[in-house]
Design a protein around this motif. Structure first.
Motif, PDB file in Angstrom:
ATOM      1  N   LEU A  87     -45.682  15.805 -12.848  1.00 31.84           N
ATOM      2  CA  LEU A  87     -44.814  17.069 -12.031  1.00 31.84           C
ATOM      3  C   LEU A  87     -44.793  18.088 -13.364  1.00 31.84           C
ATOM      4  O   LEU A  87     -44.578  19.627 -13.917  1.00 31.84           O
ATOM      5  CB  LEU A  87     -44.049  17.392 -11.266  1.00 31.84           C
ATOM      6  N   GLU A  88     -44.454  16.989 -14.582  1.00 33.79           N
ATOM      7  CA  GLU A  88     -43.717  17.928 -16.513  1.00 33.79           C
ATOM      8  C   GLU A  88     -44.949  18.391 -16.937  1.00 33.79           C
ATOM      9  O   GLU A  88     -44.432  19.825 -17.364  1.00 33.79           O
ATOM     10  CB  GLU A  88     -42.805  16.961 -16.648  1.00 33.79           C
ATOM     11  N   GLU A  89     -45.859  17.503 -16.622  1.00 25.62           N
ATOM     12  CA  GLU A  89     -47.111  18.236 -17.673  1.00 25.62           C
ATOM     13  C   GLU A  89     -47.897  19.542 -16.740  1.00 25.62           C
ATOM     14  O   GLU A  89     -47.812  20.529 -17.149  1.00 25.62           O
ATOM     15  CB  GLU A  89     -48.007  17.311 -17.579  1.00 25.62           C
ATOM     16  N   VAL A  90     -47.842  18.911 -15.110  1.00 24.35           N
ATOM     17  CA  VAL A  90     -47.999  20.637 -14.510  1.00 24.35           C
ATOM     18  C   VAL A  90     -47.485  21.642 -15.139  1.00 24.35           C
ATOM     19  O   VAL A  90     -47.942  22.605 -14.924  1.00 24.35           O
ATOM     20  CB  VAL A  90     -47.978  19.906 -13.031  1.00 24.35           C
ATOM     21  N   LEU A  91     -46.013  21.369 -15.354  1.00 26.73           N
ATOM     22  CA  LEU A  91     -45.382  22.826 -15.294  1.00 26.73           C
ATOM     23  C   LEU A  91     -46.171  23.001 -16.649  1.00 26.73           C
ATOM     24  O   LEU A  91     -45.809  24.395 -17.547  1.00 26.73           O
ATOM     25  CB  LEU A  91     -43.413  22.580 -15.096  1.00 26.73           C
ATOM     26  N   ILE A  92     -45.513  21.893 -17.882  1.00 28.07           N
ATOM     27  CA  ILE A  92     -46.376  22.486 -19.092  1.00 28.07           C
ATOM     28  C   ILE A  92     -47.883  23.288 -18.620  1.00 28.07           C
ATOM     29  O   ILE A  92     -47.576  24.132 -20.232  1.00 28.07           O
ATOM     30  CB  ILE A  92     -46.481  21.552 -20.255  1.00 28.07           C
ATOM     31  N   LEU A  93     -48.364  22.754 -18.381  1.00 29.18           N
ATOM     32  CA  LEU A  93     -49.758  23.492 -18.262  1.00 29.18           C
ATOM     33  C   LEU A  93     -49.775  24.824 -17.945  1.00 29.18           C
ATOM     34  O   LEU A  93     -50.747  26.102 -17.882  1.00 29.18           O
ATOM     35  CB  LEU A  93     -51.128  22.399 -17.575  1.00 29.18           C
ATOM     36  N   VAL A  94     -48.958  25.409 -16.393  1.00 28.05           N
ATOM     37  CA  VAL A  94     -48.986  26.806 -15.794  1.00 28.05           C
ATOM     38  C   VAL A  94     -47.954  27.332 -17.112  1.00 28.05           C
ATOM     39  O   VAL A  94     -48.667  28.120 -17.712  1.00 28.05           O
ATOM     40  CB  VAL A  94     -47.708  26.506 -15.098  1.00 28.05           C
ATOM     41  N   ALA A  95     -47.260  26.743 -17.996  1.00 32.79           N
ATOM     42  CA  ALA A  95     -46.921  27.916 -19.117  1.00 32.79           C
ATOM     43  C   ALA A  95     -47.612  27.792 -19.917  1.00 32.79           C
ATOM     44  O   ALA A  95     -47.547  28.848 -20.719  1.00 32.79           O
ATOM     45  CB  ALA A  95     -46.182  26.927 -19.625  1.00 32.79           C
ATOM     46  N   TYR A  96     -48.136  27.664 -20.170  1.00 31.58           N
ATOM     47  CA  TYR A  96     -49.910  27.448 -21.600  1.00 31.58           C
ATOM     48  C   TYR A  96     -50.478  28.251 -21.047  1.00 31.58           C
ATOM     49  O   TYR A  96     -50.832  29.674 -21.359  1.00 31.58           O
ATOM     50  CB  TYR A  96     -49.884  26.153 -21.628  1.00 31.58           C
TER      51      TYR A  96
END
Length: 307
Positions: A87-96
């Motif tokens: 989920l941390e990766e998901v949130l980073i990708l959304v921010a990107y």
């Protein structure tokens, strides 16, 4: 002063595990990363009839450049809440997607329409309160008659007022009958007061407001459905604070929301409640899906050109 640039690397095997979550909760599909996947040679072509479709290659290193976002601040905020590494990766990708990818305005049409609908709801709430005020005033001044009138005067230069008979409140009853079904969360004057108190009209940029709605509701859903936030209470301060921090860091939180722009959990809860009700009518705010590259081939084209 030049902003610090961070290269964020992720293996495509892990990236493809993020994609179902990105699409489910935010509407973000693999096509949002078309250019990055192509440049990293992470796409595999497949010929289907007269076209070539692409899929994501396994065991490929995908690099994403963070040029405008404070990456260290973002990751520190994400780690402040007990999310899983995935989920941390998901949130980073959304921010990107929010800050580093230039999202075409056409891809935001549905989101902007959603935001504008919230504006209409605020106008409706004001009208409901006006009708209540007029009905109450007339009842106090004329308790023994049903004969009323509504006087209209515009600011367009008209000098004469227009008076519309409103016997037995027929005009107000007609307005409520025709419009109330469009705004299920504002049916009474009490509903209208709560709406106005918690959702004061904003004049922020439409694009930012639209993105904010999709991101805030997506985080809410994901943290609940992935069992990060308990169901009771449904919208704890911890969740509201996280959404506020995340949307401020990614610069999609409207800076004049709630007039001051400061953190107020009541505003976040009002937003999330409105999005829940929209979701119940299949109108949840989400990004518009973008699909992976697809090429149409001419008849004498037999093999794709690999990047």
């Amino acid at each position: 002063m030049q902003e610090e640039q961070v290269i964020y690397s992720i293996e495509t095997e892990y990236f493809t595990q993020c994609l179902p979550l990105l699409e489910k909760y935010f509407g973000i599909t693999a096509g949002y990363f078309n250019d990055e996947l192509q440049q990293a040679r992470c796409l595999i072509p497949h010929k289907e009839g007269n076209s070539i479709t692409y899929s994501v290659k396994e065991n490929c290193n995908l690099s994403l450049w963070f040029r405008h976002l404070d990456y260290d601040k973002l990751t520190a905020q994400i780690k402040a809440i007990p999310v899983t590494p995935l989920l941390e990766e998901v949130l980073i990708l959304v921010a990107y997607c929010i800050r580093e990818r230039q999202i075409n305005d056409n891809d935001l049409n549905d989101l902007i329409q959603f935001h504008m609908w919230d504006t209409y709801q605020s106008e409706w709430a004001q009208l409901v309160l006006f009708m209540e005020k007029m009905e109450s005033r007339f009842a106090q001044m004329n308790p023994d008659t049903e004969q009323t009138a509504i006087t209209i005067q515009t600011d367009s230069g008209m000098t004469e007022k227009v008076s519309i008979p409103n016997s037995n409140n027929w005009l107000f009853r007609l307005i409520k009958k025709e419009l109330s079904s469009y705004f299920p969360e504002v049916q009474t004057a009490d509903d209208a007061r709560k709406n106005i108190l918690n959702r004061k009209p904003t004049a922020g940029r439409k694009k930012d407001n639209a993105i904010y709605s999709a991101v805030a509701y997506g985080i809410y859903r994901m943290l609940h459905e992935e069992n990060i936030i308990p169901n009771q209470p449904d919208m704890p301060n911890e969740l509201c604070q996280f959404i506020y921090n995340y949307t401020c860091t990614t610069e999609c939180y409207p800076d004049n929301k709630g007039w001051s722009g400061d953190f107020n959990p009541k505003i976040l809860r009002a937003d999330l409640s409105a999005y829940q009700k929209r979701a119940a009518s299949n109108q949840a705010p989400k990004f518009r899906p973008i699909y992976l590259r697809r090429l149409i081939l001419s008849q004498d084209f037999n093999s794709p050109i690999l990047d």
